[in-house]
Write a protein that holds these residues in place. Structure first.
Motif, PDB file in Angstrom:
ATOM      1  N   VAL A  28      -2.479  -4.400   1.132  1.00  0.00           N
ATOM      2  CA  VAL A  28      -2.078  -3.381   2.110  1.00  0.00           C
ATOM      3  C   VAL A  28      -0.639  -2.923   1.895  1.00  0.00           C
ATOM      4  O   VAL A  28      -0.259  -1.827   2.293  1.00  0.00           O
ATOM      5  CB  VAL A  28      -2.247  -3.932   3.539  1.00  0.00           C
ATOM      6  CG1 VAL A  28      -1.771  -2.934   4.592  1.00  0.00           C
ATOM      7  CG2 VAL A  28      -3.701  -4.309   3.797  1.00  0.00           C
ATOM      8  N   LYS A  29       0.150  -3.730   1.224  1.00  0.00           N
ATOM      9  CA  LYS A  29       1.596  -3.529   1.220  1.00  0.00           C
ATOM     10  C   LYS A  29       2.034  -2.237   0.538  1.00  0.00           C
ATOM     11  O   LYS A  29       3.035  -1.630   0.946  1.00  0.00           O
ATOM     12  CB  LYS A  29       2.257  -4.733   0.555  1.00  0.00           C
ATOM     13  CG  LYS A  29       3.760  -4.813   0.811  1.00  0.00           C
ATOM     14  CD  LYS A  29       4.269  -6.182   0.455  1.00  0.00           C
ATOM     15  CE  LYS A  29       5.778  -6.179   0.515  1.00  0.00           C
ATOM     16  NZ  LYS A  29       6.382  -5.351  -0.542  1.00  0.00           N
ATOM     17  N   ASP A  30       1.315  -1.804  -0.494  1.00  0.00           N
ATOM     18  CA  ASP A  30       1.705  -0.552  -1.159  1.00  0.00           C
ATOM     19  C   ASP A  30       1.646   0.633  -0.206  1.00  0.00           C
ATOM     20  O   ASP A  30       2.440   1.571  -0.325  1.00  0.00           O
ATOM     21  CB  ASP A  30       0.801  -0.287  -2.366  1.00  0.00           C
ATOM     22  CG  ASP A  30       1.151  -1.167  -3.554  1.00  0.00           C
ATOM     23  OD1 ASP A  30       2.246  -1.764  -3.536  1.00  0.00           O
ATOM     24  OD2 ASP A  30       0.337  -1.271  -4.487  1.00  0.00           O
ATOM     25  N   ARG A  31       0.719   0.596   0.727  1.00  0.00           N
ATOM     26  CA  ARG A  31       0.642   1.679   1.722  1.00  0.00           C
ATOM     27  C   ARG A  31       1.880   1.698   2.598  1.00  0.00           C
ATOM     28  O   ARG A  31       2.427   2.758   2.912  1.00  0.00           O
ATOM     29  CB  ARG A  31      -0.610   1.516   2.574  1.00  0.00           C
ATOM     30  CG  ARG A  31      -1.883   1.985   1.907  1.00  0.00           C
ATOM     31  CD  ARG A  31      -3.062   1.765   2.802  1.00  0.00           C
ATOM     32  NE  ARG A  31      -3.788   0.545   2.435  1.00  0.00           N
ATOM     33  CZ  ARG A  31      -4.763   0.026   3.145  1.00  0.00           C
ATOM     34  NH1 ARG A  31      -5.114   0.581   4.286  1.00  0.00           N
ATOM     35  NH2 ARG A  31      -5.381  -1.063   2.743  1.00  0.00           N
ATOM     36  N   TYR A  34       5.161   2.459   0.131  1.00  0.00           N
ATOM     37  CA  TYR A  34       5.279   3.683  -0.655  1.00  0.00           C
ATOM     38  C   TYR A  34       4.468   4.865  -0.114  1.00  0.00           C
ATOM     39  O   TYR A  34       5.019   5.961   0.037  1.00  0.00           O
ATOM     40  CB  TYR A  34       4.856   3.401  -2.109  1.00  0.00           C
ATOM     41  CG  TYR A  34       5.607   2.267  -2.752  1.00  0.00           C
ATOM     42  CD1 TYR A  34       6.964   2.388  -3.057  1.00  0.00           C
ATOM     43  CD2 TYR A  34       4.975   1.058  -3.037  1.00  0.00           C
ATOM     44  CE1 TYR A  34       7.670   1.346  -3.632  1.00  0.00           C
ATOM     45  CE2 TYR A  34       5.679   0.006  -3.615  1.00  0.00           C
ATOM     46  CZ  TYR A  34       7.018   0.153  -3.904  1.00  0.00           C
ATOM     47  OH  TYR A  34       7.710  -0.880  -4.464  1.00  0.00           O
ATOM     48  N   ILE A  35       3.195   4.649   0.166  1.00  0.00           N
ATOM     49  CA  ILE A  35       2.329   5.782   0.480  1.00  0.00           C
ATOM     50  C   ILE A  35       2.712   6.437   1.796  1.00  0.00           C
ATOM     51  O   ILE A  35       2.939   7.658   1.865  1.00  0.00           O
ATOM     52  CB  ILE A  35       0.850   5.345   0.491  1.00  0.00           C
ATOM     53  CG1 ILE A  35       0.442   4.862  -0.907  1.00  0.00           C
ATOM     54  CG2 ILE A  35      -0.044   6.503   0.937  1.00  0.00           C
ATOM     55  CD1 ILE A  35      -0.976   4.344  -0.991  1.00  0.00           C
ATOM     56  N   TRP A  36       2.775   5.657   2.887  1.00  0.00           N
ATOM     57  CA  TRP A  36       3.119   6.249   4.186  1.00  0.00           C
ATOM     58  C   TRP A  36       4.524   6.841   4.210  1.00  0.00           C
ATOM     59  O   TRP A  36       4.698   7.962   4.700  1.00  0.00           O
ATOM     60  CB  TRP A  36       2.929   5.213   5.284  1.00  0.00           C
ATOM     61  CG  TRP A  36       1.491   4.800   5.476  1.00  0.00           C
ATOM     62  CD1 TRP A  36       0.380   5.468   5.020  1.00  0.00           C
ATOM     63  CD2 TRP A  36       1.005   3.647   6.143  1.00  0.00           C
ATOM     64  NE1 TRP A  36      -0.765   4.799   5.367  1.00  0.00           N
ATOM     65  CE2 TRP A  36      -0.421   3.668   6.058  1.00  0.00           C
ATOM     66  CE3 TRP A  36       1.610   2.582   6.805  1.00  0.00           C
ATOM     67  CZ2 TRP A  36      -1.222   2.670   6.610  1.00  0.00           C
ATOM     68  CZ3 TRP A  36       0.813   1.589   7.360  1.00  0.00           C
ATOM     69  CH2 TRP A  36      -0.580   1.640   7.271  1.00  0.00           C
TER      70      TRP A  36
END
Length: 211
Positions: A28-31, A34-36
């Motif tokens: 979940v951490k990439d969201r 970086y993504i959000w």
């Protein structure tokens, strides 16, 4: 020159250690990292681009002054939260997370380790953003003198995007940290963790055919 003792951490690594939070791996951490923040950055820059009257960024009454004051408040909160999480006397904080725990250097992190990394990163990031605000106020007059309006526009666009991404990264990660302080710090028993399980602590599937 004094040589570094074998196994001793270099000084630069000590100073940059808060940013090792970004090296933690989880599904979940990439969201969150970086993504959000990227989506929010694009929305923010788009809004600034579409405003019929350009927003004032620097100087008295500028947008950056208000953001700087907010970052200063956040920085104090992050340091206090880091101290609190480090000293909380809760056994559940020193237990590995259920499901798929966050990992750093190939090791599963406990809740206390993850929270300390999180708030340490936020404290360092808030310091960097605050210094960026101060540097922008100092450098702006010189940049106007040195560069043409077109080059200056690109400088503002690039640096503004980087700063905005860092700001939204701080906000999104802060909300995650607040969630941990509200929901996970006060667990009493390990079996309580199965209730309201978040993505970071999603329960493992149970083999119903097992004896």
């Amino acid at each position: 020159m004094k040589r570094l003792v074998k196994g001793q951490t270099p000084a630069w690594a000590m100073l940059l250690s808060p940013f090792r939070y970004l090296s933690i791996r989880h599904e979940v951490k990439d969201r969150v990292d970086y993504i959000w923040p990227l989506v929010l950055t694009l929305i923010t820059m788009g809004v600034f681009w579409l405003l019929p009257v350009p927003a004032r960024v620097l100087g008295e009454g500028g947008f950056l002054i208000g953001v700087r004051d907010l970052i200063a408040l956040f920085a104090a909160f992050f340091v206090v939260a880091l101290a609190a999480v480090s000293t909380f006397d809760r056994k559940t904080l020193d237990q590995p997370m259920d499901g798929t725990p966050p990992r750093l250097d190939g090791r599963d992190l406990t809740r206390r380790q993850f929270d300390c990394r999180l708030f340490g990163y936020l404290a360092a990031l808030s310091f960097a953003l605050f210094l960026a605000c101060v540097a922008a106020e100092i450098a702006a007059p010189s940049l106007r003198y040195l560069f043409s309006p077109r080059v200056l526009w690109w400088i503002r666009a690039v640096l503004g995007s980087v700063f905005t991404f860092g700001f939204w990264s701080m906000v999104v990660t802060t909300l995650l940290g607040i969630w941990f302080l509200i929901e996970r710090v006060h667990l009493k028993e390990p079996e309580d963790e199965r209730q309201g399980q978040p993505p970071f602590e999603r329960p493992k599937s149970v083999n119903r055919n097992a004896a």
